[in-house]
Design an enzyme around this catalytic site. Structure first.
Site, mmCIF file in Angstrom:
data_model
loop_
_atom_site.group_PDB
_atom_site.id
_atom_site.type_symbol
_atom_site.label_atom_id
_atom_site.label_comp_id
_atom_site.label_asym_id
_atom_site.label_seq_id
_atom_site.Cartn_x
_atom_site.Cartn_y
_atom_site.Cartn_z
ATOM 1 N N HIS A 344 0.840 -1.201 0.000
ATOM 2 C CA HIS A 344 0.000 0.000 0.000
ATOM 3 C C HIS A 344 0.881 1.259 0.000
ATOM 4 C CE1 HIS A 344 -3.501 2.464 1.620
ATOM 5 N NE2 HIS A 344 -2.467 3.192 2.037
ATOM 6 N N GLU A 345 1.894 1.281 0.882
ATOM 7 C CA GLU A 345 2.751 2.481 0.976
ATOM 8 C C GLU A 345 3.600 2.649 -0.279
ATOM 9 O OE1 GLU A 345 2.126 4.618 3.180
ATOM 10 O OE2 GLU A 345 0.916 3.357 4.494
ATOM 11 N N HIS A 348 1.629 4.319 -2.945
ATOM 12 C CA HIS A 348 1.402 5.758 -2.777
ATOM 13 C C HIS A 348 2.423 6.591 -3.548
ATOM 14 C CE1 HIS A 348 -2.042 6.343 -0.360
ATOM 15 N NE2 HIS A 348 -1.599 5.767 0.736
ATOM 16 N N GLU A 406 -6.351 6.365 -1.438
ATOM 17 C CA GLU A 406 -6.188 5.228 -0.524
ATOM 18 C C GLU A 406 -6.775 3.948 -1.133
ATOM 19 O OE1 GLU A 406 -4.332 5.380 1.968
ATOM 20 O OE2 GLU A 406 -4.101 7.559 2.027
ATOM 21 N N ASP A 410 -4.807 0.555 -1.716
ATOM 22 C CA ASP A 410 -5.284 -0.717 -1.144
ATOM 23 C C ASP A 410 -5.331 -1.800 -2.217
ATOM 24 O OD1 ASP A 410 -5.599 0.282 1.382
ATOM 25 O OD2 ASP A 410 -7.780 0.469 1.295
ATOM 26 N N HIS A 473 -9.401 7.339 4.204
ATOM 27 C CA HIS A 473 -9.511 5.910 3.908
ATOM 28 C C HIS A 473 -10.973 5.496 3.888
ATOM 29 C CE1 HIS A 473 -5.537 6.388 5.855
ATOM 30 N NE2 HIS A 473 -5.158 5.517 4.945
ATOM 31 N N ARG A 479 -12.222 -1.651 2.781
ATOM 32 C CA ARG A 479 -10.798 -1.832 2.513
ATOM 33 C C ARG A 479 -10.526 -3.316 2.245
ATOM 34 N NH1 ARG A 479 -6.810 1.889 5.895
ATOM 35 N NH2 ARG A 479 -5.617 1.385 4.024
HETATM 36 ZN ZN LIG Z 1 -2.388 5.186 2.525
#
Ligand SMILES: [Zn+2]
Length: 511
Positions: A344-345, A348, A406, A410, A473, A479
């Site tokens: 996920h990071e 980004h 987000e 995800d 989020h 999610r």
């Molecule tokens: Zn995030």
């Protein structure tokens, strides 16, 4: 006061029931498990416990995967009056608070002025009797003397002629409170220095998968691909805490906190801490960037972070624990937990807002226009998907646009972690054992179960409403549902038919 060791007793009952079931030769609802296939290490027993206490096997995972993974957890969760939710993440947070309270109230002497000071601040904070006695005098005196008074509080005693607006703004800024303008420091957007790479095996495996996904993408042109891959390779990963905290040498810690001098009065301590913290933030402007420094997130924060200006991702120590990660956990649990967060990071760094930052975190336009356009088309699919979700608990729909960055992260995070686990499993055949009581599930199913579990949440209506307004989020259940319903591998792993409740016909894919 309840301590964190008491919280661990949560795991004992299952351990006992497993022993009893072993004697009976049966596990709950399943045939006899061959113990040679089972992982009976303490961590595996613990993980089996939390998963068995979480999943609801009466629900079909192909229809409602989040409810399957979290049904029992949610049913049994109790939201205490002082909190607004019980979730996997809030339980980590609770355990952390007990641990920190234990550390701060311990008398173990460490030759560190900073630690002694922190303990003094803590004891002033829990001395409710002294806080009551002190009352609001300290705050009122600060408002009158330093801020020049406050009309609502002073009523007719308020003297407008002596009021100095500029002085008030200056004073508030010293308390880190900016009303009409904000001042803070970060890395200069045009010229941030490249920092050294520090990564562990898992981040690198997931990063490699991301690079493969970029390479194989049909929508990015080759120019954008080359730059994206360079950026992914240069992304730095920081794990745990800053290096200097690892040693027993307290010199840096004491130097950083040299000006902090707490006494036994809570409110003056808090005011002085706010002032010093604000001053330290502004002083960052004068010093060169320290590549080892952790900016924006502390080791005790239950979160992870992508810092676009530094092209780095950070995973604090506190998130590297049950149920997200454990050294002794089967890899399918770790990849489904912290692996997802890592993916996920990483994603980004390549999302909508980030396309104008290159591998060094400097601001340039590095995607071609055609790549930006195709990205937007793909993202629109995800926006519409989430726009169509309704939170039945409060009968409110999700804002796909507000949560888009987000949601895209995800979606990408789940794929990266899953494919990275597959890759790992290919080179480590027959290494992974099953968990007791859960042996009917394949490793890939267990990956998805743990991924679902990390988002299990029972939350009050009020809190859910405010999250809908404030949070970037999507609510926890989406999610899980969003990314799994877009993932063809999810369908394969659980044998779902496209179009079932948890399997979208029109699968949205950015990455
Ligand atoms: Zn995030």
């Amino acid at each position: 006061m309840q301590t964190h060791s008491e919280a661990n007793t949560l795991y004992t009952p299952l351990h006992r029931s497993i022993e009893i079931n072993k004697i009976k030769g049966r596990y709950k609802g399943t045939a006899v498990e061959n113990t040679s296939d089972l992982c009976l290490r303490p961590y595996c027993i613990k993980a089996a416990n939390y998963l068995l206490e979480s999943i609801d096997e009466t629900i079909n995972p192909c229809e409602k995967f989040y409810e399957f993974a979290c049904g029992k957890y949610i049913k049994n969760a109790i939201i205490l009056s002082e909190s607004s939710e019980q979730s996997t993440m809030s339980q980590i947070s609770k355990k952390l608070r007990y641990t920190i309270a234990d550390l701060l109230s311990s008398n173990r002497t460490k030759k560190s002025k900073a630690i002694t000071n922190a303990r003094r601040l803590y004891s002033s904070c829990i001395d409710e009797g002294a806080i009551e006695t002190e009352g609001v005098d300290v705050i009122m005196s600060m408002i009158n003397k330093e801020l020049g008074g406050w009309p609502v509080l002073q009523g007719s005693a308020w003297n407008e002629s002596t009021f100095d607006f500029d002085r008030l703004m200056l004073k508030l800024s010293q308390y880190n409170s900016y009303i009409f303008y904000t001042v803070n420091t970060d890395v200069d957007e045009k010229n941030s220095s490249i920092r050294s790479i520090h990564a562990i095996e898992m981040v690198n495996n997931i990063r490699n998968i991301f690079i493969t996904m970029v390479n194989q993408s049909t929508w990015m042109d080759s120019k954008s691909k080359i730059i994206a891959i360079k950026k992914a390779r240069a992304m730095k990963a920081k794990l745990g805490y800053p290096d200097y905290l690892e040693s027993d040498n307290m010199t840096k810690l004491d130097k950083d906190y040299a000006e902090y001098n707490f006494n036994l009065s809570y409110m003056p301590n808090v005011l002085s801490a706010i002032q010093l913290h604000s001053k330290a933030s502004l002083q960052m402007l004068r010093y060169p960037i320290d590549s080892k420094q952790w900016t924006g997130i502390s080791p005790t924060k239950i979160n992870a972070m992508h810092r676009l200006l530094a092209n780095e991702i950070l995973f604090p120590a506190v998130i590297l624990q049950t149920t997200l990660f454990d050294r002794d956990a089967p890899k399918y649990l770790n990849y489904g937990g912290i692996g997802f967060i890592m993916g996920h990071e990483i994603a980004h760094g390549f999302g909508d807002e980030r396309k104008e930052y290159d591998l060094n975190g400097n601001e340039v336009l590095w995607w071609t226009n055609s790549t930006v356009n195709t990205f937007d088309i793909r993202k629109k699919c995800i926006n519409e998907q989430y726009d169509n979700y309704t939170l039945t608990q409060v009968n409110h729909s999700i804002n796909g646009r507000k949560t888009q960055n987000e949601n895209v992260a995800d979606d990408a995070g789940l794929k990266q972690a899953f494919f990275a686990y597959q890759q790992w499993a290919k080179t480590h055949k027959n290494v992974e054992k099953k968990l007791p009581g859960l042996s009917k599930y394949s490793a890939e199913q267990m990956f998805l179960l743990n991924f679902g579990h990390i988002w299990c949440t029972k939350i009050t209506d009020e809190s859910l409403h405010s999250n809908l307004v404030l949070a970037q989020h999507s609510p926890a259940q989406f999610r899980v549902r969003g990314p799994t319903s877009n993932f063809v591998e999810f369908d394969r792993v659980f044998g779902c038919k496209v179009g079932q409740g948890n399997s979208r016909v029109n699968k949205c894919n950015v990455w």
